[in-house]
Enzyme design. Sequence first.
Site, mmCIF file in Angstrom:
data_model
loop_
_atom_site.group_PDB
_atom_site.id
_atom_site.type_symbol
_atom_site.label_atom_id
_atom_site.label_comp_id
_atom_site.label_asym_id
_atom_site.label_seq_id
_atom_site.Cartn_x
_atom_site.Cartn_y
_atom_site.Cartn_z
ATOM 1 N N ASP A 168 52.249 97.753 -111.189
ATOM 2 C CA ASP A 168 53.571 97.446 -111.707
ATOM 3 C C ASP A 168 53.860 98.619 -112.618
ATOM 4 O O ASP A 168 53.260 98.734 -113.693
ATOM 5 C CB ASP A 168 53.564 96.142 -112.497
ATOM 6 C CG ASP A 168 54.960 95.777 -112.936
ATOM 7 O OD1 ASP A 168 55.642 96.658 -113.485
ATOM 8 O OD2 ASP A 168 55.372 94.631 -112.736
ATOM 9 N N HIS A 169 54.747 99.530 -112.203
ATOM 10 C CA HIS A 169 54.836 100.790 -112.950
ATOM 11 C C HIS A 169 55.319 100.598 -114.386
ATOM 12 O O HIS A 169 55.110 101.444 -115.234
ATOM 13 C CB HIS A 169 55.678 101.837 -112.195
ATOM 14 C CG HIS A 169 57.156 101.655 -112.302
ATOM 15 N ND1 HIS A 169 57.884 100.870 -111.442
ATOM 16 C CD2 HIS A 169 58.068 102.163 -113.171
ATOM 17 C CE1 HIS A 169 59.160 100.915 -111.781
ATOM 18 N NE2 HIS A 169 59.307 101.695 -112.822
ATOM 19 N N ASP A 226 62.850 91.651 -106.892
ATOM 20 C CA ASP A 226 62.660 93.090 -107.093
ATOM 21 C C ASP A 226 62.267 93.402 -108.534
ATOM 22 O O ASP A 226 61.498 94.326 -108.777
ATOM 23 C CB ASP A 226 63.960 93.830 -106.722
ATOM 24 C CG ASP A 226 63.839 95.343 -106.835
ATOM 25 O OD1 ASP A 226 62.848 95.886 -106.306
ATOM 26 O OD2 ASP A 226 64.724 95.981 -107.427
ATOM 27 N N HIS A 231 58.309 93.276 -113.083
ATOM 28 C CA HIS A 231 58.488 94.007 -114.344
ATOM 29 C C HIS A 231 58.820 93.083 -115.518
ATOM 30 O O HIS A 231 58.230 93.181 -116.588
ATOM 31 C CB HIS A 231 59.616 95.043 -114.215
ATOM 32 C CG HIS A 231 59.445 95.987 -113.055
ATOM 33 N ND1 HIS A 231 58.228 96.441 -112.648
ATOM 34 C CD2 HIS A 231 60.351 96.574 -112.214
ATOM 35 C CE1 HIS A 231 58.377 97.276 -111.618
ATOM 36 N NE2 HIS A 231 59.655 97.356 -111.334
#
Length: 489
Positions: A168-169, A226, A231
């Site tokens: 999960d960036h 998304d 996030h």
Amino acid sequence: MAALILFGGGGDLAMRMLLPSLYFLDHDGLLPDGLKIIGAARSSETAEEYIAKVHEAVKARAEADGGWDEASWARMKSRLDYLAVDATDPESLKPLKAKCGDGEVTSFLAVSPSLYGRIVTAMKAAGLAEKNCRIVLEKPVGRDLESFLEIDDAVGHAFDERQVFRIDHYLGKETVQNLIALRFGNTIFEPLWNNLTVDHVQITIGETVGVGDRWPYYDEYGALRDMLQNHMLQLLCLVAMEPPSDLDPDSVRNEKVKVLRSLRPITLEEAERVTVRGQYVAGTSEGKPAKSYHEERGQPSDTETFVAIRADIDNWRWAGVPFFMRTGKRLPEKRTEIVIQFKPVPHSIFGHGERGEINANRLVIELQPEEDISLSVMNKKPGLDQRMQLQPIQMSLSWGVPGGVNGKDAAPPRRRIAYERLLLDAMAGDSTLFVRRDEAEQAWKWVDEVSDAWSGANFKPLDYVAGTWGPEAADLLLSRTGRRWNTRD
Ligand code: BG6
């Protein structure tokens, strides 16, 4: 000699994020000596052609960030290689395995998640899932709990959990890690970090971009899957989790899972009260006319490009403290922030406004566009006014802000791409900043309940004009409870 394989090595993620990240790491001398970077994709181009494309992409990014130099590129170029493969076919993967040699192999899947299952099965058969191998999976893994489990079971048959790195960036962003430092490296915040002192929490991820050409992917996922499933829930977990006993990957992730388990399910009856779905219609974005999602998509769609949700965490620390989250495309600003809104003072000794409003303290953790943490506190206006006047001031707790570090202006380090940190950690086998299977499972479970409630109640997205903060209902979500979203003014 270690190897990093980029499946989907010619795709958007690799060219925009992964290869520039590797360039910067190499530039800073942080890549393991002798590391080979092998692009692998279907396209039948040669290694030279591939390297020329990488050169173009990396140079453009590095020049924009002021970090381009030929010597670093020459070093990176010597590491690069390319192989055209059908990643779902073990025979096709064997030459790739041979290129990797006997060292550690990290494979990054930057391809459509619908291929993950078949690729990992082929990797196992081709010897790319041995004990010295690791796999990095880009989100989204699945589009609901069922499809996540199906993919993850295939991954689990090929790799042990300790070899699996679900990215999960957002967890690679500097300020997200700084949140951990802020909470657990200081004594002053933790005693206040609960329902006695905190009124509510807001998490906003606003983007000005529209969906554009990404609609074939986006239309299947929408903002809920998304952005919120991953996030936003990760940010929520880091704000809400209990102090872990150490920074061991499992200690941290155990605490995050407990938060996800404590999220109150959103029922069909409640969906309308605590969730908002939106979709942008034509408007103006960053001064230019912006098309509606419908026009970009070419036909009507029920996919949401905006979501706002009130989440409640049913545990002792957070009982009664709402967590408001909102994210969307075509909003007025690219802004990501977490706001911890504290309660007002219990009694004002300053009267009721005649000496200035007393604003409740607010801690704003900004991830984008700037990386900054600031605390608003009330202060006396300087001067001899006999009726003492108050004013709010912002205290910055970050690098790169005048007075930010030890009272001096501190030059911020170059803002790293989130993937830089995560690529290094994955290659070093440190999974602290990656998502464990049970975390992803719990997050999907909660998100599935939301989407089930939406379909059960036939809850269609509400229109919002491109360039605004979503449907009016998103403001009502807070104003009904006497609160409002944080603004810059
Ligand atoms: C990705 C989403 O995970 O994150 C995109 O798929 C989104 O839709 C992006 O634009 C946002 O990332 P960042 O780092 O720019 O906030």
